[in-house]
Write an enzyme that holds these catalytic residues in place. Structure first.
Site, PDB file in Angstrom:
ATOM      1  N   ASP A  27       6.780  -1.845   8.118  1.00 39.59           N
ATOM      2  CA  ASP A  27       6.564  -0.888   6.919  1.00 39.59           C
ATOM      3  C   ASP A  27       7.369   0.373   7.611  1.00 39.59           C
ATOM      4  OD1 ASP A  27       5.200  -1.762   5.188  1.00 39.59           O
ATOM      5  OD2 ASP A  27       3.580  -0.763   5.555  1.00 39.59           O
ATOM      6  N   GLU A  47       0.776  -1.200   0.030  1.00 41.41           N
ATOM      7  CA  GLU A  47      -0.004  -0.047  -0.115  1.00 41.41           C
ATOM      8  C   GLU A  47       0.722   1.340   0.048  1.00 41.41           C
ATOM      9  OE1 GLU A  47       1.362  -0.722   3.936  1.00 41.41           O
ATOM     10  OE2 GLU A  47       0.145  -2.200   2.670  1.00 41.41           O
ATOM     11  N   ASN A  59       2.464  -5.825   9.770  1.00 35.82           N
ATOM     12  CA  ASN A  59       2.365  -4.869   8.591  1.00 35.82           C
ATOM     13  C   ASN A  59       2.896  -3.494   9.151  1.00 35.82           C
ATOM     14  OD1 ASN A  59       1.776  -4.396   5.949  1.00 35.82           O
ATOM     15  ND2 ASN A  59       0.134  -2.914   7.097  1.00 35.82           N
ATOM     16  N   ASP A 108      25.240  21.599 -26.516  1.00 34.95           N
ATOM     17  CA  ASP A 108      26.178  22.442 -27.132  1.00 34.95           C
ATOM     18  C   ASP A 108      27.552  22.630 -26.349  1.00 34.95           C
ATOM     19  OD1 ASP A 108      27.383  24.722 -28.639  1.00 34.95           O
ATOM     20  OD2 ASP A 108      25.758  25.900 -28.547  1.00 34.95           O
ATOM     21  N   ASP A 166      15.319  25.687 -30.738  1.00 42.84           N
ATOM     22  CA  ASP A 166      15.629  24.663 -30.169  1.00 42.84           C
ATOM     23  C   ASP A 166      14.404  23.942 -29.589  1.00 42.84           C
ATOM     24  OD1 ASP A 166      18.506  24.375 -30.526  1.00 42.84           O
ATOM     25  OD2 ASP A 166      18.904  25.429 -28.666  1.00 42.84           O
ATOM     26  N   ASN A 172       4.965 -14.332   2.907  1.00 45.64           N
ATOM     27  CA  ASN A 172       4.024 -14.320   3.975  1.00 45.64           C
ATOM     28  C   ASN A 172       2.681 -14.589   3.692  1.00 45.64           C
ATOM     29  OD1 ASN A 172       3.787 -13.538   6.896  1.00 45.64           O
ATOM     30  ND2 ASN A 172       2.814 -11.738   6.565  1.00 45.64           N
TER      31      ASN A 172
END
Length: 850
Positions: free
Chosen positions: A693, A289, A689, A331, A600, A664
């Site tokens: 995280d 997520e 979780n 250039d 350009d 998992n």
């Protein structure tokens, strides 16, 4: 509704000035400030993302909705503690996501403030450069080729002025403008000849006019807000988002099967709500997520890092494109050389007269925003050698330097030399000026003398000097001058300028080679100068390795393609040839192009990554993805490397989130069919979780191994899916070993130890997946990443020993031997993961990391 341009197109210039209470000298600074308070700034404000918008966005994400659903199911089951815990986890997730996105939005606002457009206005009779946002109705604005018109303007004077109005009307051909009164109100913008409309580009010529409308009151302002609020998303960013959605769908289907399978095995619906809560928690633990947020945060952090190095990205996704660059076309002036010219030699029969004419040829300051480096060098020479500090001249007509003509033309009354006379002076490339010359210092210009001049030109070029030819002729005063007047000219001399190589140029070229970026020089200078600079900078080894624009014209399409790839120095090329070169190179490579002039702009729009310096023409900056505040090759190479670092860190999260989360899901889903109880409680899954995280917040700041930025890399998501499946199976294999060792343990102890094993194993996977190389042979992780991981591991090991862990999360106090066994399993899993990763990388896995 009658528009401002319709009202003022049918009024004369004098009437317009009277209505707006201004004059040709412009407003005073005090009056401009007063009008700014009355009319507001000359800006079109897009809707800004507020903190409330970010919070609302968090509560509309799939993860948040699943957490809310899990909390509701827990509440329905009268699990008060679980409801509170899930709610706290929900708030923590929302808070972390909000923090990441808020930082990204703040970074974007800061970046936008670093790049602002300017306009040349006349204030109190003096030309001045001011931010476009400060323009007000009544301001007198000076326009020249390459400018993007800053507001709706009623033209007062024009000199060959044509505007590209395609951005507003769709008309592809430039529209010629005049200052005459329209016969009645024009029916639309395309018919408004005396009006220069905001957002259009001056294609040629020059002019001046009075501002009649600003900001959202302009014609362009009525439609531009939508464009301002639309964000261009890069290919990688878009593919990551699509892949996240696809993965969520796959996980959703799999978990529906898990939910239904458990119900069938149990043979009862009594535990349906419990299985639903378990399935939701498992889905939350598997879905990556944070991936879109990590992509945005990593890009915005990289953009701020680049900004500190004076590289401003106009869109975040340009960073990923910058990292993919394989060929950089630029250039030489300003990037490889200093662009600080010094007039060192004058080749002429009458050197003092040539110097005086050169001083007269300097473009009038009131008509240019930035004095060219050539003119600055001429002024310095004139003051030093000739004592000329003030030019006695009256400008009649001025045709600025044009890359197609490769020369500048000035018609003036000379009041400083041999009496008062009107002269037409041409200054430009020797190949362009010399053919128009017929005499020199009172003598016919013979073929032998032409050869002497050309030989001097070549000798200067071999010494790396840039050369301009100077010619003049007396003319009669008239209203308009054109190319036919530039004939039978008197050759005045050659002006040779020295532009030293930047001290950082050779090192920048070497670093570009290390990054496998091939630098190609595309310049309007002659072959001798271009090759001398290229050899000195290390772009080529031999001065003969150069292709001229004249030679390119003679090539067949097949030969042109071969030359585009073979040669690294192209001299005397036109804007059209630059476009063709980039078009050909892009068939096989990711191409970056640094451009400055209005001509350009087409090539900039074509290039994969368009770069422009801050002092470039507005049209060039408008087409650019990246703006350079420092005109240097060094900062471009820094930008390419930073782009690759950012890409590598995003790729780490993708590899980790898929490999760790899939493993998992496989193990927990599979073992749930073998146990009469849940292998891990929903709130334990959600805590896994959250803990795994937290370290990923630091992934954007992680160190990257030098080998990962040694070449352009792409993340092939299909190959990555196969790789993630394999690595997930390694994780699943050790989870089943764990189950075999603890299958006879009590439910609470098995759930506790699986929680510990899951967190520690996923933390270990982070350190394996953060590099495609063996862990001990790669760059060490960032301190923040290591610190967050250690804190998460310590919390995981300590929580089951506490009263909170046992009463709220339903953990059992583990024995020392059980913890030691889990630590051994995690270590073995890490070693096997490293071995499998190394084996896979040597084979098909190359596609995952390149």
């Amino acid at each position: 509704m009658v528009r401002a341009y319709q009202i003022y197109a049918s009024k004369s210039a004098a009437e317009t000035l009277k209505v707006l209470e201004t004059n040709a000298l412009g407003l005073s600074e005090a009056e401009a400030k007063s009008r700014r308070l009355k009319f507001g700034g000359n800006v079109v404000r897009a809707k800004e993302t507020t903190a409330f918008d970010l919070v609302r966005r968090q509560f509309s994400s799939p993860l948040t909705l699943m957490l809310i659903a899990a909390a509701l199911v827990a509440f329905f089951l009268k699990e008060t503690v679980d409801t509170l815990v899930i709610s706290v986890i929900l708030l923590i997730n929302v808070g972390l996501s909000f923090f990441q996105e808020y930082r990204s939005e703040t970074a974007l606002r800061h970046l936008k403030s670093l790049v602002s457009r300017t306009a040349t206005v006349r204030r109190g009779g003096q030309a001045a450069v001011r931010p476009q946002a400060e323009l007000v109705p009544g301001d007198i604005v000076l326009l020249s080729a390459g400018d993007i018109v800053p507001a709706d303007i009623r033209l007062i004077k024009v000199d060959g002025l044509a505007a590209d109005e395609s951005a507003l009307t769709g008309e592809s051909a430039p529209v010629w403008k005049d200052a005459a009164v329209s016969a009645g109100a024009p029916s639309g913008p395309a018919a408004a000849a005396p009006i220069a409309l905001a957002g259009t580009t001056i294609a040629s010529g020059r002019g001046e006019g009075v501002v009649i409308a600003t900001g959202e009151n302009t014609e362009f302002g009525q439609t531009v807000k939508l464009a301002l609020e639309t964000t261009k998303v890069g290919a990688f960013e878009e593919s990551v988002r699509h892949f996240s959605v696809f993965l969520m769908k796959v996980v959703g289907v799999a978990l529906i099967l898990v939910f239904a399978g458990n119900l069938l095995i149990e043979g009862t619906t009594a535990r349906a709500a419990e299985f639903l809560l378990f399935s939701l928690a498992l889905a939350i633990s598997v879905v990556p997520e944070a991936l879109p947020a990590v992509v945005t945060l990593t890009f915005s952090r990289g953009a701020l890092h680049l900004a500190r190095k004076k590289v401003i990205v106009r869109r975040l996704s340009a960073i990923e494109d910058l990292g993919h660059v394989e060929i950089l076309c630029t250039d030489k002036t300003g990037t490889i050389t200093e662009n600080k010219l010094r007039l060192t030699d004058v080749f002429a029969r009458e050197q003092s007269e040539a110097g005086r004419l050169a001083a007269l040829s300097v473009a009038p300051e009131q008509e240019v925003r930035v004095v060219s480096s050539f003119d600055a060098a001429i002024r310095e020479m004139a003051a030093r050698e000739l004592g000329i500090t003030e030019l006695k001249r009256h400008i009649i007509a001025h045709r600025p330097f044009d890359p197609a003509r490769r020369r500048q033309t000035l018609v003036l009354q000379d009041e400083s030399g041999r009496g008062r006379r009107t002269l037409l002076i041409v200054k430009g490339a020797p190949e362009q000026v010399l053919p128009f010359c017929a005499a020199e210092a009172g003598s016919i210009l013979t073929a032998e003398r032409r050869q002497e001049i050309l030989q001097a030109f070549r000798n200067f070029g071999r010494g790396g000097k840039r050369v301009l030819a100077l010619a003049y002729r007396p003319v009669a005063e008239k209203e308009n001058y054109n190319d036919s007047d530039e004939s039978e000219m008197i050759f005045a001399g050659l002006l040779a300028f020295e532009d030293p190589l930047k001290s950082t140029a050779r090192e920048a070229i070497r670093r570009a080679e290390e990054l496998k970026v091939r630098v190609k020089i595309l310049t309007g200078d002659g072959p001798e100068v271009a090759s001398a600079v290229a050899v000195a900078a290390g772009v080529v080894r031999d001065s003969g390795e150069v292709m001229s624009g004249e030679e390119l014209v003679k090539l067949t399409p097949e030969e042109f393609s071969a030359a585009a790839e073979r040669f690294d120095v192209f001299a005397r090329v036109t804007p059209e040839q630059k476009y063709r070169l980039i078009e050909v190179l892009e068939r096989r490579y990711a191409v970056g192009f640094l451009g400055e002039g209005i001509n350009d702009a087409p090539a900039l729009r074509l290039a994969h990554v368009a770069l422009a310096v801050d002092g470039a023409a507005d049209a060039a900056k408008d087409a650019a993805d990246v703006i350079l505040l420092d005109h240097s090759l060094d900062v471009i190479v820094d930008g390419i490397r930073e782009g690759r670092v950012i890409f590598a860190n995003v790729a780490k999260y993708v590899r980790y989130s898929l490999s760790g989360n899939l493993g998992n899901m496989f193990s927990i889903a599979g073992i749930s069919f073998l146990l009469p109880f849940l292998p891990m409680l929903p709130i334990q899954l959600l805590l896994v979780n959250l803990l795994t995280d937290i370290p990923l917040m630091a992934i954007a700041a992680d160190r990257v191994d030098g080998r990962e930025v040694a070449g352009p890399r792409r993340l092939h998501l299909r190959d990555l899916a196969n790789y993630a499946l394999l690595m997930g199976l390694v994780s699943t294999f050790f989870d089943f070993i764990f189950f075999g060792l603890f299958r006879s343990a009590k439910p609470a102890l098995l759930q506790t130890m699986w929680f510990v094993e899951s967190v520690l194993q996923e933390l270990a996977v982070i350190f394996s997946m953060r590099t495609p190389f063996l862990f001990f042979r790669s760059a060490p992780p960032a301190r923040s990443l290591a610190l967050f991981a250690l804190l998460a591991a310590a919390f995981t090991l300590g929580l089951p020993l506490t009263r909170v862990g046992q009463e709220i999360f339903h953990f059992a106090r583990p024995s020392g031997s059980a913890v030691a066994l889990v630590l051994l399993l995690v270590a073995m899993s890490f070693v096997v993961t490293e071995l499998v990763k190394s084996w896979y990388r040597r084979g098909r896995g190359q596609a995952v990391f390149k």
